[in-house]
Each structure stands twice: as C-alpha cells, then as structure tokens.
Scaffold this motif. Structure first.
Motif, PDB file in Angstrom:
ATOM      1  N   VAL A 178      -4.758 -17.017  16.570  1.00 40.94           N
ATOM      2  CA  VAL A 178      -5.748 -16.897  15.499  1.00 40.94           C
ATOM      3  C   VAL A 178      -6.731 -18.033  15.704  1.00 40.94           C
ATOM      4  O   VAL A 178      -6.364 -19.205  15.626  1.00 40.94           O
ATOM      5  CB  VAL A 178      -5.103 -17.052  14.110  1.00 40.94           C
ATOM      6  CG1 VAL A 178      -6.156 -16.959  13.019  1.00 40.94           C
ATOM      7  CG2 VAL A 178      -4.002 -16.026  13.914  1.00 40.94           C
ATOM      8  N   ARG A 179      -7.983 -17.694  15.997  1.00 44.41           N
ATOM      9  CA  ARG A 179      -8.970 -18.739  16.268  1.00 44.41           C
ATOM     10  C   ARG A 179      -9.606 -19.216  14.973  1.00 44.41           C
ATOM     11  O   ARG A 179      -9.822 -18.424  14.071  1.00 44.41           O
ATOM     12  CB  ARG A 179     -10.133 -18.174  17.082  1.00 44.41           C
ATOM     13  CG  ARG A 179      -9.802 -17.767  18.458  1.00 44.41           C
ATOM     14  CD  ARG A 179     -10.930 -16.866  18.935  1.00 44.41           C
ATOM     15  NE  ARG A 179     -10.584 -16.306  20.229  1.00 44.41           N
ATOM     16  CZ  ARG A 179     -11.183 -16.661  21.351  1.00 44.41           C
ATOM     17  NH1 ARG A 179     -12.169 -17.528  21.341  1.00 44.41           N
ATOM     18  NH2 ARG A 179     -10.825 -16.144  22.494  1.00 44.41           N
ATOM     19  N   HIS A 180      -9.971 -20.465  14.931  1.00 44.21           N
ATOM     20  CA  HIS A 180     -10.922 -20.829  13.881  1.00 44.21           C
ATOM     21  C   HIS A 180     -12.304 -20.642  14.456  1.00 44.21           C
ATOM     22  O   HIS A 180     -12.511 -20.681  15.676  1.00 44.21           O
ATOM     23  CB  HIS A 180     -10.662 -22.204  13.286  1.00 44.21           C
ATOM     24  CG  HIS A 180     -11.081 -23.362  14.122  1.00 44.21           C
ATOM     25  ND1 HIS A 180     -12.373 -23.535  14.575  1.00 44.21           N
ATOM     26  CD2 HIS A 180     -10.382 -24.419  14.577  1.00 44.21           C
ATOM     27  CE1 HIS A 180     -12.435 -24.642  15.270  1.00 44.21           C
ATOM     28  NE2 HIS A 180     -11.249 -25.191  15.304  1.00 44.21           N
ATOM     29  N   GLY A 218     -13.458 -22.022  18.353  1.00 41.27           N
ATOM     30  CA  GLY A 218     -12.501 -21.084  18.918  1.00 41.27           C
ATOM     31  C   GLY A 218     -11.126 -21.648  19.199  1.00 41.27           C
ATOM     32  O   GLY A 218     -10.308 -20.994  19.835  1.00 41.27           O
TER      33      GLY A 218
END
Ligand SMILES: Cc1cc2nc3c(=O)[nH]c(=O)nc-3n(C[C@H](O)[C@H](O)[C@H](O)COP(=O)(O)OP(=O)(O)OC[C@H]3O[C@@H](n4cnc5c(N)ncnc54)[C@H](O)[C@@H]3O)c2cc1C
Lengths: 790, 287
Positions: B187-189, B193
C-alpha cells in the motif's frame, strides 16, 4: 458590476488552421532538453544568491549576525533587512477596497510571520559557497505561539499576526442579501461545512531570477520565470524606484506557472537591488524547499453553507460564510482571489434568485495564499456543486435532474447573476446530456443498485462549472481594486521575404502560444504556418502587454493577433491589387502567392514584401511596411463551462477510492487547437484530481507545511474521457472562451460528490478533501457508530 | 540542496576500498553504491562525510552467481539488473514483484539491492522481501569476512549490524523449493510512493489446503521491516480458506505489534491496512 458594454460583431469564419490538432512547434526543443530557462542563463561575472530562511512560523528576531558569513570563502557580501532599509513592503497589485494591507517585507525586519520567511541573503561567487556561508549566519529567534488556522485566528482574543491591526481580518467582503426571507417555505433547509484545503503549487521549473545591472548604460535586465513580464516590469520599477524604460524584463522559456509565477515576490526586489549595489549579475533559483514555503499557496477556505430548496430540487436561496486564510501577508492578488473570485461565482450555471455571501480574509502565520489554477473559481465551483450534490442526496433525487431543474435556461442567455457575473453563451443541458451519455450514466446507476446489494460501494459524481475568462474590461477592474490592464498586445510584421513575426504581450509558460498564435495569424495572412514565428517574454521587444493568466491568452491575446494580422492582410491585398492592377475584391493570397480571380497575374509575397518595405512603387497613402500593432481591449468576458462525471468505487475495507472513469465535456467556445486544449484539460484534471484525492499543504501546529506534498503523477491518473461542445462566445472575434482552468474546477466536486454518493447509504454526510483512505474509513466508522447510537 | 565539501575516491580493487574504510574514523567515510539514498542525505546535509567512497568501480561486486541452490548477489548489482536475471525470474518471483512497486525505473537502474538493505529504511520493500527469503549478508572488514542473517542484520529503523570499517560485499539467497507460493504487496502513500504497509509472504499449502509453513515480513507499517513471527506460528496448520478464522488470527497478531504513526498514516490506519493486506494476500496464495 452591470455595465452596458456592447460586444463587437463576431467573425464566424473559421480558417483552415484554426481547429486543427497541430503538434506544438516548441516541443522539439523541449523534448530534446534544449528549452532555455532562467537557470540556464549564465552571465559573465555571475554571482549567486542564497536566502537564509526562518525555521519558525512565528518568532521575534532577537539578533542576527552576518559577520562570520561575510568572511566565508567566496562570499561577496551578505545583507539583512537593515542593509536594505530603503525598501518598503511588497505592494499587492489587487487590493479589494477596505482591505487592511500588509505586504510581504523583502527581508524580515524584526518579526517572522511564516515558515521560510527570508531573514538574510548571501551573495557569493558560487552557489555552493553561498550555501556554505549560510551555515555561519547566527540568528537568535524567540519563537511565538503559532496561529496557522483561520478559525483559530478569528477566535475571540486570538493573538494578532500584525499587532497594529485590531484583529486578524484583512478583508471583509459581503455580497447579496435576503436569504432568510427567500428560504421561508422551503421544503429543505440544510447547513453544512466544507474545507477547500490549502495546496502547494509545483511548477516543474521553480521560480528563478537573474538580475543584471549594467552600470555603463544604467540599464537593468531582469531575467525572471514569470507569467506577466510587462506587469513585473512596472511593479519592479515602482518598488525599487527605477526608470521603467531602462528596465528590461526577459522571461525566456517558463516551465509552468499555474498562477504563482504571476505574483511579485520579495526575492525579485532583493535581487534587483543587489545587482545595482554589486554591479554584477546576481542569480537565484528556488529550491523545492523554498517552493514549499516561500512561493504562494492556493485555496484554503473554511466555508459554511446554508441552502433552501423545494422538494423538486429547485434551489431558492443560498447563504455562504467563508473564512479565507490569506497567510501572513497580502500577496499580489491575495485580497481579490478569495473574495471577488469566489463570492461572485458561487451560483455557477444555476438560476438561483437569492444569494448571500460573506467572505472574510484572515491573516495567519502561514505562507501567503494567492491565485493558483482557477484562482478562487475552483472554490466557488466546489461550493455550488457540492451544494447541488447535497440537495440531490438529501431529497433522494437524481443529481442530473437537480442540475437540470436549476440550470439557467437557454432563452435566458446572455444572463447576469445577482452577483453581477455574466454568462455569455452555452448549452448547459446538452453538455450535461453528452457527459451522461459518454459515462453510460443510466447503466452505471443500475449497476450501482446491484453492487449495493452485494455490499460494494459505487458512486457517481457530477459537477458542472463555469467562470469568467478573458479578463478584462478596465471599467470593471478599476472599481474592484485590480491594478492592471485587461487588454493584450500583438504586433504582426510581414518581413520583406514574406516571413512573419508575431509579437505578443501574452506569455506562454507551457500553453503553446507559439503554435496557436501562429495558427491564428496564418489563417488571417494566408501565409504558410511554418513561416510564422511568435515571440514573447521580452519587454524591450514586445509592445506593452499584460500577460498570461485567467485563461485569457487566446481570447484576448489571440484576438489581438487576429485583429493585427487582419489589418496587415488587408494592406497586403491593397498593395497586391495595386501592383497587379486588379480589383481589391479579386485578390487572393494562397501559400505565399497572390492571384487575381479574373486574370492570370501572380505576385509573390517576396515581391510584395520588398515593395512594402522599400516604398518603391507604393502609393504614399498606403505607407511603409507591413506591420500592425493591436492593443485589444475586450468589451466583455466569456463564460466557458463544462460537465464532468466521476464514477468511483470505494473499498469499504481499505477506504481506497478507485476512479473507475472520468468524463469531461467542455464548452470553451471555438477551439483553436484541440490537441493543446486537451492538454490543458488533462493538466487541469490532474491538479483537480490531486486536490480531491491526494494533495494537502497540511500545515502542522508549528506552522510547517508538509515537506513532500503528494502531487499526483501520471500513474495515479485515470484515463480521461474528454470531448467538446462548441458554443462560440459572442464576446471576442475568435469566439473562444478559455480552457486552462477547467479541470481544476470540475474535478474536486465531481469526485467528492461521487464518493458521497457511494457512502451516503452508510450515513456518511460530509467528507473533506483530500479523500485519503484514512479519512474515508474514519467517516465510515463515525457514521456506523452514529447509526448504532441512534 | 548542495552537499558540504567532501573528498571522493573510486577504487577498482575491493582490498583498497576495504583498507580505506578500516583506516578511517567512524562516520568519516560514506560508502556510495547507487546513491539513491545517500545522495539525498548529502544534498540535505543530513550526512556530512569527509570522504565518499564510491564502490561502483569494483567489478568484483557486480556479479550475480548461482552456486548450487544459492544465488549470490554482489553489492553493486542494481535492482533493475537483479529483476532481469534469469534465475530470479525463474526462482525468485517475489523480487520481480518488489521491483514492480519499489521506487521507479530510474531509481532501480542505479539503486542496488545491498544499498537498500544497508539503508534499512523503515519502508524498505527490498528489506522485507529479503527477510522472508531468509537471505544472508556477507560482510568484510579489511581481510576479515563474516556473514549475518537478514533477521539479525536489520536491527531497527535505519539501523544495521554493519560495524565500523565494514563493507557489505554480497547477499546470499537460498533458492526456495518449488511449491511455496510467494507475493509482495504494498500500500503506497501518495507522496513519493513509499509503503505505509508492505507485505512479503511465502506460504506452503498442504494438500488439504492448510498452511504447512509460512514466512511473512512487513515494511512501512511497523517501526522497521520485520518478520511477523508470532503470526507465522499461528498460521501453521490453519485452513487459509476459512476467512473468519483467518481474520481473527490476523487481528489477534496485530495487537502485539507497534505501528508507525506519521503524517502519511496513523498507527491505527497502518494496522487496518496491514491486516487487510494479510487477509487478501493469504487468501490469494491459498488459491
Ligand atoms: C525517489 C525514490 C523513491 C524510492 N522508493 C522506494 C520504494 O518505494 N521502496 C524501497 O524499498 N526503496 C525506495 N527507494 C530507496 C531505494 O530503493 C534505496 O534506498 C536505494 O536504492 C539504496 O541503494 P543504493 O545503491 O542507491 O544505495 P546508496 O544510496 O548508495 O547507499 C545507501 C546507504 O547504504 C550504504 N551502503 C550502500 N552499499 C553499501 C555496502 N555495499 N556496504 C556498506 N554500506 C553500503 C551507504 O553508505 C548509504 O548509507 C527510493 C529512492 C528514491 C530516490
């Protein structure tokens, strides 16, 4: 704002090149890395400036010692506010009447009022040496309590950002009245609160200045990445007391602007003074860190909305009370963008009889806020479109129907809102219908019902938008305190060899004027497109102009090109008729060759050009040359508009919002170049989608903006389904309206409306941007808890 | 964004590099591999070494070799080259998945696997994957060689077992036996990324659909990349298709973990995302 201005007659003829998707002439240069930006310009005896900036958002400067820095290797000199005492605060260029003006100081004097405010500047032989020396500057700060939020700054007894003011109010801007009376008898009354979060603009090229004073001639050449070269020259000359004719602003290739590059900044005046003191060119290129806290921000409104509607969705009255965070100082357009540009536009495309708006500009300990793509109109579009969406959900009506119920009807156009804003032309129902069809809206609604039964959350969000483009009329700009012209200049010159120079006072910072303006001129002149060169961004070269903002370049700047080119064309035909001894009506120019319709005489454009510029064989009354200048001053603005639809799916476990489809149908009037218009829409959508889903300046309690704002990248964008409808604007000779800001206006409300459409059945009533998964999950949890309590 | 002055050397011989490191005062030398972390730290002036020792000229560090059922990856092998290697493509599909989600092609072109391991970033995708692959780091101080298992090498956020004067020369991975399924999910912020929750998983399923064995590691969610050993223990023998039980077991394991809490995501949100990631990934691997 209701002035009796007669629009000129529209020339409906569309030429051969207008309307064609011609690739940009400038792309070859840019794509091969040969654009020439300010930072690429290295002058002989170049010096470099580095600013020392405050790590605090609010502080008193107890002491500042530059002596160690001054003796550092390579340092030429270092300066604090005390060394530049002759400079006053930076005067804003738009001052809404009644504003309490506090301009940005060139360097902070005793007080720091926002993070990153500059306290000193070091000038050295190399940038590395300047940066090294900055570590030897000794500043003692006494940190003070930080007020970053406008609601906190308005709380009774809040400390004052500027102690000589009674409170933190910069401007109060009320418009309209009569909400309570009009709301009586409404079937629905709802009040809700929105936040249009603060954004940090990020052009690919940051701000950059290279100031070069020539002691011998007394001339100052100011290279600057800017959107308004001529206006910058005027503002700079006034600020430093310099003769304007000796001040030359050159704005070469500019790598994006989005608004912030039209403002006037502390660094500009400081460098202009330093080059005179040191008699050497001084350069400064902003770092990304400086971009985040020294360049103006965008948006930042906290808005309370009350709406009264009938059960069929017809909106009777609207009341808006918004607190706009303008930051620590009023930047160039800082008082006007959050007030005039929001309040007057909150009715969008809807015939709503009663509106009451109060906007209060509030000083805080934050970076000044100013125009950013859309400049107030995205805030207005967000207010009205979220309101329509909310009314539809509250009443259980289809969001498209509520829009149709409220649209200004076709037979009401041209229409003037009670706020004074005009809508010139459009086909609002047809535009919406086209968007609905493109989005397979009916099918999606059916799918949504099925999905809900399976526990999946689909949502459709609609948004229309409008604003006024092509500013503008001096008669309107004066009364609102906007100190700039609304005209644009163009000079069209056909050279002896038949080649053409177009000089334009607009200034491309990525829009592609070199291509679109050449298309416009080619159609008028009948010369090959490739023979036209468009030049901008040099105040010594280009006739006095205004610059690029407000999606005005085509409608105002392009109109100036069209008119000037048409005059040159007329002269060419007259001269050709004389030289070919033919009737004027019978002369045509095609691909550089004049012919007569009757006979078989021909004349090359070179023969004509030589005659015109020598005067030999030319009747005296035709005069010398093939050159015309137009200062086009619009009589009226235009109101581009569009309908956007976002289809989303919300993952109930993760809170992620998947943008399944995005449809944008735009009516920007006559499109000169659909390829470039699409590019503008895509760029605007990326910013609008970024605002809806990702971006936030997220200033923390200490007043620090986020160090790495989540700006969207291409892999985060959906496929954008873009199309046009065309209702030519009657208000300018091209029939063009404006397209640069469309996406930034439409996307935020469309996407938030879609998310709320998906989440409404769960009891979620409001969601603030950006719609991060964490926020979405929190809203679902809160709504679930609320339902369980009930 | 300009580093402080430093000296720069680029030896071609590992022994020379080793000697420079051994002789230097602790902290005075920064080893430069791909530079994708180090250059940023230098430019932000958060690292101020006197000497930057570029190991990019040492050809001996650029090899990937298969010895029996072990793959040995040299310190200067870029992440991009690694992901293209036939043995990796064949036997270590998890690393290909990492390469698809860690950084971008430009960073992976220069960034090395060992550099990412030595950086031990809390959100390091490569670190989590190598933890699950039970990789071993080969270290060298002067002429002295030693090796440390990944689990012992990464000791905290940006903390490793690298001793002063030491250089990491290679990473060894025992090629997994066929039959185990693996995945890397993240799960990227949205800022740049990095992960707010990343999961490396290797799972062996027995014929009855139960988990015979598994190895799991998280990145981004916790204080630093770590194996989820308590959860691994509880999963052995469990029927992964049994969604409610799986959710319960994962939920119970989450409560023992310490999550990062920052602007990109709260600790609570990271917990939610790691749980969902675990549920969905394990369900996928169960087939
Ligand atoms: C824009 C961007 C996005 C990124 N996104 C991600 C991401 O999504 N996921 C992810 O996991 N990573 C990401 N990274 C980080 C990147 O993968 C690694 O940090 C980087 O590749 C480290 O390898 P390097 O070769 O560049 O190391 P360097 O930067 O050269 O070195 C890193 C550190 O390790 C030390 N070091 C390196 N090699 C050795 C050695 N052989 N012996 C001893 N010490 C050594 C250096 O001294 C330094 O302290 C991103 C980086 C950037 C710039």
């Amino acid at each position: 704002m209701n002035l009796p201005i007669k629009p000129p007659k529209l020339d409906q003829a569309v030429g051969r090149l207008t309307g064609q998707a011609i690739p940009r002439l400038e792309d070859r240069r840019f794509l091969t890395g040969r654009g020439r930006y300010v930072d690429d310009i290295v002058l002989a005896r170049q010096l470099h400036a580095h600013f020392v900036r405050s790590p605090h958002a609010h502080a008193r400067i107890v002491s500042l010692d530059l002596s160690l820095a001054r003796t550092a290797k390579g340092v030429v000199d270092a300066f604090s506010a005390a060394d530049l005492a002759e400079l006053g605060d930076i005067a804003p260029n738009w001052v809404v009447p009644g504003s309490k003006v506090k301009g940005r100081p060139p360097l902070a004097r005793a007080m720091i009022r926002h993070h990153g405010e500059a306290v000193a500047v070091i000038v050295a032989e190399s940038l590395a040496e300047a940066v090294d020396a900055a570590e030897r500057v000794e500043v003692v700060y006494e940190p003070l309590a930080v007020l970053a939020d406008q609601e906190a700054a308005m709380a009774p007894g809040a400390p004052r950002i500027h102690p000589d003011l009674a409170d933190n109010v910069a401007t109060r801007f009320p418009v309209g009245k009569g909400f309570d009376e009009a709301a009586q008898g409404a079937d629905l009354r709802v009040a809700f609160k929105l936040r249009n979060q603060r954004l940090v603009p990020f052009p690919m090229e940051p701000r950059a200045v290279n100031a070069d004073f020539d002691d011998a001639t007394g001339r100052l050449t100011f290279y600057c990445a800017h959107q308004l070269p001529h206006l910058l020259r005027r503002m700079l000359a006034a600020a430093i007391g310099f003769p304007e004719q000796k001040l030359r602003v050159i704005s070469p290739d500019v790598g994006g602007g989005f608004g912030p590059k039209m403002h006037f900044y502390p660094e500009d005046v400081v460098l202009a003074v330093l080059t005179q003191r040191l008699k050497r060119p001084v350069k400064w290129t902003e770092t990304r860190g400086e971009n985040i806290s020294a360049t103006t921000h965008g948006r930042d409104h906290v808005t309370h909305i009350e709406v009264a509607a009938r059960s069929d969705g017809k909106i009777l009255a609207l009341r808006i009370n918004s607190l706009a965070n303008v930051g620590a100082y009023l930047s160039s357009m800082g008082s006007g963008v959050p007030t005039v540009n929001v309040a007057l536009f909150v009715l969008g495309l809807y015939a709503i009889g009663h509106v009451e708006v109060l906007i209060t500009n509030v000083y805080t300990n934050t970076t000044p806020v100013d125009a950013y793509r859309g400049a107030g109109r995205p805030e207005a579009a967000y207010i009205i479109e979220r309101t329509i969406g909310r009314v539809a959900l509250e009443l259980g009506l289809d969001a498209a129907d509520v829009r149709r119920t409220n649209f200004v009807a076709a037979d009401q156009l041209p229409y003037r809102h009670p706020t004074g804003i005009g809508l010139d032309s459009g086909q609002y129902e047809a535009t919406l219908a086209k968007a609905l069809e493109q989005a397979d809206y009916e099918a999606f609604r059916a799918e949504q019902v099925v999905a809900r039964q399976e526990g999946r959350l689909l949502g459709a969000g609609l948004a229309t938008y409008t604003h006024s483009c092509g500013v503008g009329m001096a008669e309107l700009m004066g009364p609102i305190g906007f100190d700039r012209g609304g005209f644009e200049s163009a000079l069209v010159r056909v050279h002896p060899d038949g080649r053409v120079t177009v000089l334009s006072g607009a200034h491309s910072h990525g829009q592609g004027h070199a291509t679109t303006f050449a298309q416009i001129a080619a159609d008028e002149l009948g010369v090959p497109f490739e023979h036209i060169e468009v030049l901008q961004g040099d105040t010594d070269l280009v006739p006095m102009g205004v610059g690029t903002f407000n999606s005005r370049s085509v409608s105002v700047g392009g109109s100036a090109v069209k008119i000037a080119a048409a005059r040159v064309a007329t002269k060419m035909r007259k001269l050709a008729a004389h030289m070919m001894q033919a009737d004027l009506e019978g002369v045509v120019l095609e691909a550089g060759l004049f012919r007569t319709t009757g006979g078989n005489a021909t004349l090359t454009i070179q023969e004509l050009g030589r005659a015109a510029w020598t005067g030999q064989g030319v009747p005296r009354d035709l005069g010398i040359g093939l050159e015309e200048t137009e200062f086009y001053h619009p009589h009226a603005m235009s109101a581009p508009n569009g309908a956007h639809i976002a289809l989303v799916e919300v993952d109930i476990e993760t809170g992620e919002i998947a943008l399944r489809r995005y449809v944008a149908i735009e009516d920007c009037g006559v499109v000169i170049n659909p390829l470039l218009a699409r590019g503008q829409i895509q760029g605007g959508l990326a910013q609008g989608i970024g605002q809806a889903l990702y971006e936030d300046a997220a200033i923390d309690a200490e007043g620090m903006p986020v160090a790495d704002p989540p700006i969207p990248r291409s892999d985060m964008m959906p496929w954008m389904e873009i199309d046009f409808v065309c209702t030519p604007s009657p208000n300018n000779p091209l029939g063009a309206k404006g397209i640069g800001e469309a996406g930034a206006l439409g996307a935020p409300p469309a996407i938030v409306n879609a998310a709320l459409d998906a989440l409404w059945p769960l009891g979620v009533r409001e969601l603030d941007m950006p719609l991060t998964p964490q926020r979405v999950l929190a809203a679902i949890a809160a709504a679930t808890a609320g339902r369980e309590r009930a | 964004m300009i580093p402080v002055d430093f000296d720069y050397v680029r030896p071609t011989d590992l022994a020379v590099a080793g000697a420079i490191l051994v002789e230097a005062a602790p902290g005075a030398v920064a080893v430069l591999a791909g530079g994708q972390s180090l250059m940023t730290e230098l430019k932000l002036r958060t690292r101020r070494p006197q000497l930057v020792l570029d190991i990019g000229g040492i050809d001996a560090l650029r090899t990937i070799e298969q010895v029996g059922d072990t793959l040995r990856i040299g310190a200067m092998v870029s992440q991009a080259d690694l992901a293209r290697h036939p043995v990796v493509q064949d036997r270590l599909p998890m690393l290909i998945e990492v390469a698809a989600v860690a950084a971008d092609p430009m960073v992976r072109r220069r960034g090395t696997l060992l550099g990412a391991i030595c950086q031990a970033d809390p959100t390091g995708d490569w670190v989590a994957a190598c933890l699950v692959l039970d990789a071993v780091v080969e270290l060298r101080r002067g002429d002295v060689l030693r090796e440390v298992a990944m689990q012992d090498f990464v000791t905290g956020a940006r903390e490793t077992g690298l001793q002063p004067g030491e250089i990491a020369t290679a990473l060894r991975i025992a090629l997994p036996v066929t039959g185990a399924g693996s995945a890397y999910r993240k799960v990227r912020h949205t800022a740049i990324g990095w992960s707010i929750a990343g999961l490396a998983a290797m799972v062996e399923i027995d014929p009855s659909g139960r988990c015979a064995d598994c190895r799991l590691a998280a990145s981004g969610a916790l204080t630093h990349p770590q194996r989820l050993t308590a959860l691994e223990d509880r999963l052995r023998g469990l029927a992964l298709h049994d969604t409610p039980t799986l959710a319960q077991v994962i939920g119970a394991a989450m409560s023992d973990l310490v999550f990062q809490d920052d602007r990109h995501a709260s600790a609570e949100h990271r917990g939610v995302r790691l749980s969902v990631l675990l549920q969905r990934t394990l369900a996928d691997l169960a087939g």
